[in-house]
Design an enzyme around this catalytic site. Sequence first.
Site, short mmCIF file in Angstrom:
data_model
loop_
_atom_site.label_atom_id
_atom_site.label_comp_id
_atom_site.label_asym_id
_atom_site.label_seq_id
_atom_site.Cartn_x
_atom_site.Cartn_y
_atom_site.Cartn_z
N SER A 39 9.04 -2.45 -15.11
CA SER A 39 9.93 -2.31 -13.96
C SER A 39 10.03 -3.54 -13.08
O SER A 39 10.99 -3.68 -12.32
CB SER A 39 9.47 -1.11 -13.10
OG SER A 39 8.13 -1.28 -12.68
N ASP A 334 8.35 0.16 -2.36
CA ASP A 334 7.89 1.54 -2.51
C ASP A 334 6.40 1.50 -2.80
O ASP A 334 5.74 0.49 -2.57
CB ASP A 334 8.69 2.29 -3.59
CG ASP A 334 8.57 1.68 -4.98
OD1 ASP A 334 7.62 0.91 -5.23
OD2 ASP A 334 9.43 1.97 -5.84
N HIS A 337 6.03 -1.11 -6.08
CA HIS A 337 6.83 -2.30 -6.38
C HIS A 337 7.00 -3.22 -5.17
O HIS A 337 7.21 -2.74 -4.06
CB HIS A 337 8.21 -1.88 -6.90
CG HIS A 337 8.14 -1.04 -8.14
ND1 HIS A 337 8.31 0.32 -8.11
CD2 HIS A 337 7.91 -1.38 -9.42
CE1 HIS A 337 8.19 0.80 -9.34
NE2 HIS A 337 7.95 -0.22 -10.16
#
Length: 360
Positions: A39, A334, A337
Amino acid sequence: MELKTRVLFVLFSSASFLSLLLPTTASPPVSAVFALGDSTLDSGNNNRLPFTLFKSDHRPYGRDLPNHVPTERFSNGKLSTDFMVSKLGLKDLLPAYRDRRLTDRDLLTGVSFASGGSGLDDLTLAVSKATSLSRQLEDFDEALRRMRRTVGEKNCSEIVNNAVFVISVGTNDMVFNLYDVPVTRRKIEFSPSGYQDFLLKRLGSFIQNLHKRGARRFQVAGLPPIGCLPMQLTIGSIFNGLRRVCVEQQNKDSQAYNTNLQGLIQRLQASLPGSRLAYFDTYNPILDMFNNPSKYGFVQTHAGCCGTGMVELGPMCGKLSLTCPDPSKFLFWDAMHPSQAAYKVLADISEKTVLPHLTA
């Protein structure tokens, strides 16, 4: 000394002297950036996965991108690879390979094949339903065929040879299989060091497969200080009197993995003809941002900007979630991340420490 001999001697001496003054032939400029992994590099590929647990195709993700629209980047804005391609003058943002709007021409300057939730371990993928590295490699093969049709075999090979391949993977494997689930198959099968050896063997094979396809320049990211990620602070606080402090053992594991990764990179460098591999240290920069926030303009490093910042990510960080007024003051967007501001710091470090090695 005869006149002819003296003339030749002077010319040779002058040429030799000038060669010391003139710059040596530099490597060709970076032609493209191809990103593979998880990600931290996914710019929208998970949009095309119906069953994955990890999606960020909704607000407030992407709120600080130019058009303020979520693009499946796991951040409030740009990723480090977006800053990279912009600094290199290739394009403004690195697109996702599975974006339906992607053209064959877009491929020529780079694309991301990464998938949020991906890892080196098949058991990680069984949980996340993300795109495996082997499937990302298949996507790259498909992209090569498209590029050959567009510019021909020779030009395609030159683009790939002179591209930078950015690889970032491994965090999900450690979190899913060693840390956040009480009992897992990998905990039974491996010690932490044995599991890391298992992961690095797979990573080495992956890099070798890219080399077989023409890749020559690699930036390989190490693990971050996993124990300092907001989600890990939250889970760790359950066993630490609700104190939100870094989980030291997880950080020690990250450091051990990174040391072994650097050894792997050195061995690959010696065995892969014509290659240039560079280790990209994410651990120390993120830890420094965590411990010295004012140095980077941050005011909060223990929680993300979205929601409470303690557990929210993916669908839990949704359009109804409250967010901090200024994400640039937060290390994390978040619970897992980095924010766009943190990715900018990492991109600047890469530009100064890694790219010169790959392009010298």
